[in-house]
Design a protein around this motif. Sequence first.
Motif, PDB file in Angstrom:
ATOM      1  N   ASP A 245       0.833  -1.091   0.073  1.00 35.53           N
ATOM      2  CA  ASP A 245      -0.012   0.050  -0.068  1.00 35.53           C
ATOM      3  C   ASP A 245       1.035   1.107   0.021  1.00 35.53           C
ATOM      4  O   ASP A 245       1.918   1.130   0.683  1.00 35.53           O
ATOM      5  CB  ASP A 245      -0.792  -0.083   1.062  1.00 35.53           C
ATOM      6  CG  ASP A 245      -2.062   0.854   1.194  1.00 35.53           C
ATOM      7  OD1 ASP A 245      -2.031   2.088   1.035  1.00 35.53           O
ATOM      8  OD2 ASP A 245      -3.307   0.339   1.142  1.00 35.53           O
ATOM      9  N   SER A 246       0.339   2.367  -0.460  1.00 31.38           N
ATOM     10  CA  SER A 246       1.011   3.470  -0.803  1.00 31.38           C
ATOM     11  C   SER A 246       1.269   4.004   0.934  1.00 31.38           C
ATOM     12  O   SER A 246       2.204   5.148   1.073  1.00 31.38           O
ATOM     13  CB  SER A 246       0.497   4.638  -1.457  1.00 31.38           C
ATOM     14  OG  SER A 246      -0.820   4.763  -1.086  1.00 31.38           O
ATOM     15  N   ASP A 247       0.505   3.917   1.777  1.00 29.41           N
ATOM     16  CA  ASP A 247       0.343   4.381   3.233  1.00 29.41           C
ATOM     17  C   ASP A 247       0.886   3.239   4.129  1.00 29.41           C
ATOM     18  O   ASP A 247       0.151   2.069   4.067  1.00 29.41           O
ATOM     19  CB  ASP A 247      -1.076   4.834   3.333  1.00 29.41           C
ATOM     20  CG  ASP A 247      -1.234   5.140   4.851  1.00 29.41           C
ATOM     21  OD1 ASP A 247      -1.034   6.312   5.054  1.00 29.41           O
ATOM     22  OD2 ASP A 247      -1.690   4.473   5.884  1.00 29.41           O
ATOM     23  N   ARG A 248       1.662   3.592   5.199  1.00 25.33           N
ATOM     24  CA  ARG A 248       2.082   2.365   6.011  1.00 25.33           C
ATOM     25  C   ARG A 248       1.292   1.842   6.999  1.00 25.33           C
ATOM     26  O   ARG A 248       1.218   0.702   7.214  1.00 25.33           O
ATOM     27  CB  ARG A 248       3.446   2.862   6.562  1.00 25.33           C
ATOM     28  CG  ARG A 248       3.239   4.060   7.996  1.00 25.33           C
ATOM     29  CD  ARG A 248       4.397   4.142   8.813  1.00 25.33           C
ATOM     30  NE  ARG A 248       5.865   4.146   8.059  1.00 25.33           N
ATOM     31  CZ  ARG A 248       6.515   3.219   8.388  1.00 25.33           C
ATOM     32  NH1 ARG A 248       6.235   2.203   9.172  1.00 25.33           N
ATOM     33  NH2 ARG A 248       7.745   3.177   7.841  1.00 25.33           N
ATOM     34  N   PHE A 249       0.340   2.720   7.320  1.00 29.54           N
ATOM     35  CA  PHE A 249      -0.691   2.166   8.348  1.00 29.54           C
ATOM     36  C   PHE A 249      -1.928   1.341   7.522  1.00 29.54           C
ATOM     37  O   PHE A 249      -2.401   0.348   8.021  1.00 29.54           O
ATOM     38  CB  PHE A 249      -1.527   3.458   8.754  1.00 29.54           C
ATOM     39  CG  PHE A 249      -0.373   4.360   9.715  1.00 29.54           C
ATOM     40  CD1 PHE A 249       0.041   3.645  10.945  1.00 29.54           C
ATOM     41  CD2 PHE A 249       0.051   5.475   9.241  1.00 29.54           C
ATOM     42  CE1 PHE A 249       1.002   4.422  11.481  1.00 29.54           C
ATOM     43  CE2 PHE A 249       0.884   6.257   9.844  1.00 29.54           C
ATOM     44  CZ  PHE A 249       1.427   5.729  11.168  1.00 29.54           C
ATOM     45  N   ARG A 250      -2.223   1.774   6.199  1.00 29.72           N
ATOM     46  CA  ARG A 250      -3.030   0.974   5.513  1.00 29.72           C
ATOM     47  C   ARG A 250      -2.368  -0.461   5.044  1.00 29.72           C
ATOM     48  O   ARG A 250      -3.033  -1.633   5.149  1.00 29.72           O
ATOM     49  CB  ARG A 250      -3.648   1.761   4.156  1.00 29.72           C
ATOM     50  CG  ARG A 250      -4.678   2.595   4.892  1.00 29.72           C
ATOM     51  CD  ARG A 250      -5.268   3.234   3.320  1.00 29.72           C
ATOM     52  NE  ARG A 250      -4.600   3.428   2.198  1.00 29.72           N
ATOM     53  CZ  ARG A 250      -4.098   4.835   1.673  1.00 29.72           C
ATOM     54  NH1 ARG A 250      -4.702   5.740   2.217  1.00 29.72           N
ATOM     55  NH2 ARG A 250      -3.461   4.945   0.814  1.00 29.72           N
ATOM     56  N   ALA A 251      -1.005  -0.487   5.129  1.00 29.11           N
ATOM     57  CA  ALA A 251      -0.293  -1.648   4.723  1.00 29.11           C
ATOM     58  C   ALA A 251      -0.340  -2.621   5.812  1.00 29.11           C
ATOM     59  O   ALA A 251      -0.709  -3.604   5.871  1.00 29.11           O
ATOM     60  CB  ALA A 251       1.230  -1.295   4.308  1.00 29.11           C
ATOM     61  N   ARG A 252      -0.145  -1.918   6.971  1.00 26.39           N
ATOM     62  CA  ARG A 252      -0.221  -2.929   8.153  1.00 26.39           C
ATOM     63  C   ARG A 252      -1.643  -3.421   8.581  1.00 26.39           C
ATOM     64  O   ARG A 252      -1.765  -4.625   9.011  1.00 26.39           O
ATOM     65  CB  ARG A 252       0.048  -2.122   9.424  1.00 26.39           C
ATOM     66  CG  ARG A 252       0.243  -2.993  10.627  1.00 26.39           C
ATOM     67  CD  ARG A 252       1.019  -2.123  11.771  1.00 26.39           C
ATOM     68  NE  ARG A 252       1.404  -3.010  13.014  1.00 26.39           N
ATOM     69  CZ  ARG A 252       0.394  -3.362  13.865  1.00 26.39           C
ATOM     70  NH1 ARG A 252      -0.790  -3.250  13.858  1.00 26.39           N
ATOM     71  NH2 ARG A 252       0.830  -4.074  14.805  1.00 26.39           N
TER      72      ARG A 252
END
Length: 84
Positions: free
Chosen positions: A53-60
């Motif tokens: 994901d382009s966002d670290r929090f959405r990736a987690r």
Amino acid sequence: MRPNLSDNRSRNNEMATPEQTQAARYRYSVRWSPADGEFVASVAQFPSLSWLDSDRFRARAGIRRLVSAVLLDLAESGEPVPRL
């Protein structure tokens, strides 16, 4: 294409499923991938799984939802789950 693994638990004030509770106990990491141009989230107990994901929090959040889905699938099929 990413699977639709929406987690509406917090919006609906529902209790966490056993799979979500167990998924929260695993060890996750998020790192930037220059090759992919996105953050890559992974989990130590499932080395073949990852979420981009382009966002670290959405990736987690994505990898945690994916692990919850995998845990449910393993439980339904009677397969063992990775130990913590």
